[in-house]
Write an enzyme that holds these catalytic residues in place. Structure first.
Site, PDB file in Angstrom:
ATOM      1  N   SER A 144      50.670 -29.254  -0.120  1.00  0.00           N
ATOM      2  CA  SER A 144      49.729 -29.361  -1.229  1.00  0.00           C
ATOM      3  C   SER A 144      48.873 -28.111  -1.195  1.00  0.00           C
ATOM      4  O   SER A 144      48.745 -27.471  -0.143  1.00  0.00           O
ATOM      5  CB  SER A 144      48.844 -30.599  -1.073  1.00  0.00           C
ATOM      6  N   TYR A 157      43.388 -36.767   3.339  1.00  0.00           N
ATOM      7  CA  TYR A 157      44.491 -36.074   2.681  1.00  0.00           C
ATOM      8  C   TYR A 157      44.562 -34.620   3.128  1.00  0.00           C
ATOM      9  O   TYR A 157      45.623 -34.112   3.517  1.00  0.00           O
ATOM     10  CB  TYR A 157      44.308 -36.166   1.167  1.00  0.00           C
TER      11      TYR A 157
END
Length: 252
Positions: A144, A157
């Site tokens: 990501s 995350y």
């Protein structure tokens, strides 16, 4: 030159979003694909988007070692080998929760899915790729842009995506003697269910809530396919694919 043979992929998180888009891209390109995810019906819906293609749906919770073992066993029983793992399954966790209010169970769920699940799948793929004939294969981890730059209130995350970068590097090094190529794609604002809120407004580092642009998830899928179809003598170690005008590069 690498001898080409029937190409077999395992795609985790294949029931929606980026996983679905990548799975369909591979199926339409002639790959055989094991679709892994926690919702069997969603996996079947993914397979239906590429009618006539060689797909199997395997209900899998990547955080469960026995599920992962069965996923790869089912893939080999059906297709004979594994050439690609797209290590995609992941969760953002509870959005917008300040770190001081974050329940430990929420933290653990994100770590179990995003990091432990990625490790378990990579380990299973590595074992299969090392022992099969012809030897080797490719693992592509879905990172990501959070693997580089966090958003506010995203500690679980962001921590797992930073850890995934380290896992990618270590696996890439360890796979060299066995023709196992390992790379990572870092994605920013692909238009999926997970990013739908971006268009209405996302919290920025300065405290403002600002709409953000997104990009077609199909462009991500084509990038993954390009990485996947390189000969094993070549590897995209890290790729970053993002909506051109999202607030990521530079200040703001």
């Amino acid at each position: 030159m690498t001898v080409r043979h029937a190409q077999i992929a395992v795609v985790t998180g294949a029931g929606s979003g980026i996983g679905r888009a990548v799975a369909v891209e591979l199926l339409r390109a002639g790959w055989s694909v094991a679709l892994a995810g926690r919702r069997t019906r969603a996996l079947e819906e993914t397979a239906a988007l590429a009618p006539g293609a060689a797909a199997i749906a395997v209900r899998t919770d990547v955080a469960r070692p026995d599920d992962v073992t069965e996923l790869f066993a089912a893939t080999v029983r059906r297709f004979g080998r594994v050439d690609l793992l797209f290590n995609n399954a992941g969760t953002f966790g509870p959005g917008g929760v300040p770190v001081e209010d974050l329940p430990f169970e929420a933290w653990k769920h994100v770590v179990d899915t995003n990091l432990n699940g990625a490790f378990l799948c990579a380990q299973a793929a590595y074992r299969q790729m090392k022992d099969q004939d012809p030897q080797g294969g490719r693992i592509i981890n879905n990172g990501s842009v959070s693997a580089h730059t966090p958003r506010p209130n995203s500690a679980p995350y962001t921590a797992t995506k930073h850890a995934l970068t380290g896992l990618t590097k270590a696996l890439s090094l360890d796979g060299r003697p066995y023709r196992i190529a390992v790379g990572q794609i870092d994605i920013g604002n692909a238009a999926t269910e997970m990013t739908a809120r971006m268009e209405s407004g996302a919290l920025q580092a300065n405290g403002e809530v600002v709409p953000e642009p997104t990009m077609d998830v199909a462009d991500v899928a084509r990038t993954v396919r390009h990485m996947a179809e390189l000969p094993l003598e070549a590897n995209v170690q890290f790729a970053t694919v993002l909506a051109t005008a999202m607030p990521y590069v530079g200040r703001g």
